[in-house]
Scaffold this active site. Sequence first.
Site, PDB file in Angstrom:
ATOM      1  N   GLY A 164       0.833  -1.205   0.000  1.00 61.72           N
ATOM      2  CA  GLY A 164       0.000   0.000   0.000  1.00 61.72           C
ATOM      3  C   GLY A 164       0.861   1.246   0.000  1.00 61.72           C
ATOM      4  N   ALA A 165       1.928   1.216  -0.810  1.00 62.99           N
ATOM      5  CA  ALA A 165       2.961   2.260  -0.724  1.00 62.99           C
ATOM      6  C   ALA A 165       2.840   3.334  -1.793  1.00 62.99           C
ATOM      7  CB  ALA A 165       4.342   1.617  -0.810  1.00 62.99           C
ATOM      8  N   SER A 166       1.809   3.259  -2.630  1.00 60.44           N
ATOM      9  CA  SER A 166       1.738   4.227  -3.731  1.00 60.44           C
ATOM     10  C   SER A 166       1.276   5.600  -3.274  1.00 60.44           C
ATOM     11  CB  SER A 166       0.806   3.706  -4.829  1.00 60.44           C
ATOM     12  OG  SER A 166      -0.517   3.623  -4.342  1.00 60.44           O
ATOM     13  N   VAL A 179      -2.649  -7.404  -1.997  1.00 57.00           N
ATOM     14  CA  VAL A 179      -2.332  -8.173  -0.785  1.00 57.00           C
ATOM     15  C   VAL A 179      -3.326  -9.302  -0.522  1.00 57.00           C
ATOM     16  CG1 VAL A 179      -1.053  -6.339   0.395  1.00 57.00           C
ATOM     17  CG2 VAL A 179      -3.523  -6.530   0.768  1.00 57.00           C
ATOM     18  N   ASN A 192       1.074  -2.547   5.329  1.00 55.37           N
ATOM     19  CA  ASN A 192       0.361  -1.280   5.531  1.00 55.37           C
ATOM     20  C   ASN A 192      -0.936  -1.181   4.729  1.00 55.37           C
ATOM     21  OD1 ASN A 192       0.300   1.872   5.962  1.00 55.37           O
ATOM     22  ND2 ASN A 192       0.273   1.553   3.735  1.00 55.37           N
ATOM     23  N   SER A 213      -4.630   0.877  13.520  1.00 57.80           N
ATOM     24  CA  SER A 213      -5.317   2.173  13.633  1.00 57.80           C
ATOM     25  C   SER A 213      -5.758   2.343  15.079  1.00 57.80           C
ATOM     26  CB  SER A 213      -6.557   2.173  12.735  1.00 57.80           C
ATOM     27  OG  SER A 213      -7.300   3.377  12.908  1.00 57.80           O
ATOM     28  N   TYR A 217     -14.194  -2.186   9.585  1.00 62.40           N
ATOM     29  CA  TYR A 217     -12.836  -1.632   9.646  1.00 62.40           C
ATOM     30  C   TYR A 217     -12.241  -1.793  11.056  1.00 62.40           C
ATOM     31  CZ  TYR A 217      -9.064   1.834   9.357  1.00 62.40           C
ATOM     32  OH  TYR A 217      -7.845   2.465   9.396  1.00 62.40           O
ATOM     33  N   ALA A 256     -13.089  -3.887  13.329  1.00 62.37           N
ATOM     34  CA  ALA A 256     -12.827  -5.309  13.606  1.00 62.37           C
ATOM     35  C   ALA A 256     -11.535  -5.748  12.926  1.00 62.37           C
ATOM     36  CB  ALA A 256     -14.006  -6.156  13.119  1.00 62.37           C
ATOM     37  N   LYS A 275      -8.931  -3.869  12.187  1.00 57.05           N
ATOM     38  CA  LYS A 275      -7.766  -3.223  12.808  1.00 57.05           C
ATOM     39  C   LYS A 275      -7.463  -3.834  14.174  1.00 57.05           C
ATOM     40  CE  LYS A 275      -6.663  -1.241   9.453  1.00 57.05           C
ATOM     41  NZ  LYS A 275      -5.327  -1.116   8.871  1.00 57.05           N
TER      42      LYS A 275
HETATM   43  P1  NAP Z   1      -4.714   5.428   1.199  1.00 55.67           P
HETATM   44  O1  NAP Z   1      -4.163   6.808   1.124  1.00 55.67           O
HETATM   45  O2  NAP Z   1      -6.074   5.148   0.684  1.00 55.67           O
HETATM   46  O3  NAP Z   1      -3.675   4.456   0.460  1.00 55.67           O
HETATM   47  C1  NAP Z   1      -3.925   3.080   0.460  1.00 55.67           C
HETATM   48  C2  NAP Z   1      -2.783   2.376  -0.227  1.00 55.67           C
HETATM   49  O4  NAP Z   1      -3.038   0.971  -0.182  1.00 55.67           O
HETATM   50  C3  NAP Z   1      -2.665   2.734  -1.690  1.00 55.67           C
HETATM   51  O5  NAP Z   1      -1.302   2.643  -2.065  1.00 55.67           O
HETATM   52  C4  NAP Z   1      -3.476   1.642  -2.381  1.00 55.67           C
HETATM   53  O6  NAP Z   1      -3.060   1.519  -3.737  1.00 55.67           O
HETATM   54  C5  NAP Z   1      -3.088   0.449  -1.501  1.00 55.67           C
HETATM   55  N1  NAP Z   1      -4.021  -0.679  -1.500  1.00 55.67           N
HETATM   56  C6  NAP Z   1      -5.358  -0.665  -1.243  1.00 55.67           C
HETATM   57  N2  NAP Z   1      -5.837  -1.919  -1.345  1.00 55.67           N
HETATM   58  C7  NAP Z   1      -4.790  -2.727  -1.658  1.00 55.67           C
HETATM   59  C8  NAP Z   1      -4.635  -4.110  -1.900  1.00 55.67           C
HETATM   60  N3  NAP Z   1      -5.685  -4.954  -1.869  1.00 55.67           N
HETATM   61  N4  NAP Z   1      -3.423  -4.595  -2.194  1.00 55.67           N
HETATM   62  C9  NAP Z   1      -2.346  -3.769  -2.260  1.00 55.67           C
HETATM   63  N5  NAP Z   1      -2.418  -2.455  -2.047  1.00 55.67           N
HETATM   64  C10 NAP Z   1      -3.627  -1.946  -1.749  1.00 55.67           C
HETATM   65  O7  NAP Z   1      -4.689   4.875   2.704  1.00 55.67           O
HETATM   66  P2  NAP Z   1      -3.965   5.475   4.003  1.00 55.67           P
HETATM   67  O8  NAP Z   1      -4.871   6.440   4.619  1.00 55.67           O
HETATM   68  O9  NAP Z   1      -2.577   5.826   3.699  1.00 55.67           O
HETATM   69  O10 NAP Z   1      -4.002   4.157   4.931  1.00 55.67           O
HETATM   70  C11 NAP Z   1      -2.919   3.247   4.951  1.00 55.67           C
HETATM   71  C12 NAP Z   1      -3.051   2.368   6.175  1.00 55.67           C
HETATM   72  O11 NAP Z   1      -3.104   3.214   7.328  1.00 55.67           O
HETATM   73  C13 NAP Z   1      -4.320   1.538   6.203  1.00 55.67           C
HETATM   74  O12 NAP Z   1      -4.031   0.267   6.734  1.00 55.67           O
HETATM   75  C14 NAP Z   1      -5.236   2.308   7.121  1.00 55.67           C
HETATM   76  O13 NAP Z   1      -6.156   1.471   7.764  1.00 55.67           O
HETATM   77  C15 NAP Z   1      -4.244   2.895   8.091  1.00 55.67           C
HETATM   78  N6  NAP Z   1      -4.713   4.107   8.787  1.00 55.67           N
HETATM   79  C16 NAP Z   1      -4.893   5.279   8.121  1.00 55.67           C
HETATM   80  C17 NAP Z   1      -5.293   6.409   8.835  1.00 55.67           C
HETATM   81  C18 NAP Z   1      -5.457   7.761   8.179  1.00 55.67           C
HETATM   82  O14 NAP Z   1      -5.858   8.728   8.860  1.00 55.67           O
HETATM   83  N7  NAP Z   1      -5.155   7.911   6.904  1.00 55.67           N
HETATM   84  C19 NAP Z   1      -5.529   6.336  10.207  1.00 55.67           C
HETATM   85  C20 NAP Z   1      -5.358   5.109  10.844  1.00 55.67           C
HETATM   86  C21 NAP Z   1      -4.919   4.005  10.128  1.00 55.67           C
HETATM   87  P3  NAP Z   1      -3.949   0.724  -4.831  1.00 55.67           P
HETATM   88  O15 NAP Z   1      -5.353   1.200  -4.688  1.00 55.67           O
HETATM   89  O16 NAP Z   1      -3.307   1.048  -6.142  1.00 55.67           O
HETATM   90  O17 NAP Z   1      -3.789  -0.725  -4.491  1.00 55.67           O
END
Ligand code: NAP
Length: 259
Positions: free
Chosen positions: A14-16, A65, A91, A143, A157, A159, A161
Site C-alpha cells: 500500500g505504498a503508492s 495483498v 500497511n 489504527s 474496519y 474489527a 484493525k
Molecule cells: P490510502 O491513502 O487510501 O492508500 C492506500 C494504499 O493501499 C494505496 O497505495 C493503495 O493503492 C493500496 N491498497 C489498497 N488496497 C490494496 C490491496 N488490496 N493490495 C495492495 N495495495 C492496496 O490509505 P492510508 O490512509 O494511507 O491508509 C494506509 C493504512 O493506514 C491503512 O491500513 C489504514 O487502515 C491505516 N490508517 C490510516 C489512517 C489515516 O488517517 N489515513 C488512520 C489510521 C490508520 P492501490 O489502490 O493502487 O492498491
Amino acid sequence: MFTSMKDRSVIVTGASKGIGKGIAKVFANAGCQVLLASRTLKDAEDAAAEITQGGGRATAIAADVTSESDMADVATAAMDRHGGIDVLCANAGIYPQSKLEDMSSEEWDQVLGTNLKGNFISVKACLPHLKKSDGGRIVLTSSITGPVTGFPGWTHYGASKSGQLGFMRTACMEFAKYGITVNAVLPGNTLTEGLIALGEDYLETMAASVPLKRLGTVEDIGNAALFLATKEAAYITGQTIIVDGGQIIPESLEALEEA
Ligand code: NAP
C-alpha cells in the site's frame, strides 16, 4: 544514536500513496532499499520515482495483498532486487464507510479480506526470507479505530484493525525463535491525499480535536515504523505504538477545551 539502517531490504505494501508512501520515504531516507507494492503499478512507480529523485533507493511492483501469488511475486522481487528481506511493513488497507444496518457481507469480506487476511498473506509470503535476516522485522499498520476507539460506519474496519493486533500477539510468539519481531503502529487522523481532498474546514475541525492541534503527517507514522525496525528495537515485540498527537487522551470535550 541508532545503528544504521543502510542497505536493509524493506517491503511496504500500500505504498503508492498516503501512509505507505510516507513509510517508504522515511525508510529510503534512512538508506534502506525499498520495494513499494500496490495494485496500481503506475502509482507505485510514480511514488518510487519521487523517492529516487530525492536520492533514495526504491522500486515498484504491482500486487494485491489479497492474492497469495501476487505476494509471492513481491517476495521474489525483493530477493532478486535486494538479495533478501529484512523488513515487511504490512500497511495496505481500505476504509469504506457503511453503517452496520446497511452493510452487506460482501462489504464486510472486502474490508476484512484486505486489512486482516492481507496481513496474513503478506507475512506468510515474506516469512521464509525474513527468517534468514539477521533481525527480521514486521510492522503492521493498524489504527486507533477498533483497538482503542469507535467510529460510526466502521464496524468492519474496526474489527479488521483490532484483528491485526490479535494476529500480531500470536505471530510474535511464533516468530521469536527466528529473531523476528512483530509490532504495530496505530495512527490517528493522518494527513493523506484522501483526507486533504476533504477540504480545509474539515481538516481544521479534525485538528482541533487533537491535543497537539495538528493532524499527523505520513512521516510521523513512518518514523514510528522505522524505530520498530531498528536494531535498537530488537527487544520490543508484540507491541503497539499509538501515533495520534494525543487524540485518544481527552476524556471529554470539556477536558480538551480546558487545556
Ligand atoms: P490510502 O491513502 O487510501 O492508500 C492506500 C494504499 O493501499 C494505496 O497505495 C493503495 O493503492 C493500496 N491498497 C489498497 N488496497 C490494496 C490491496 N488490496 N493490495 C495492495 N495495495 C492496496 O490509505 P492510508 O490512509 O494511507 O491508509 C494506509 C493504512 O493506514 C491503512 O491500513 C489504514 O487502515 C491505516 N490508517 C490510516 C489512517 C489515516 O488517517 N489515513 C488512520 C489510521 C490508520 P492501490 O489502490 O493502487 O492498491
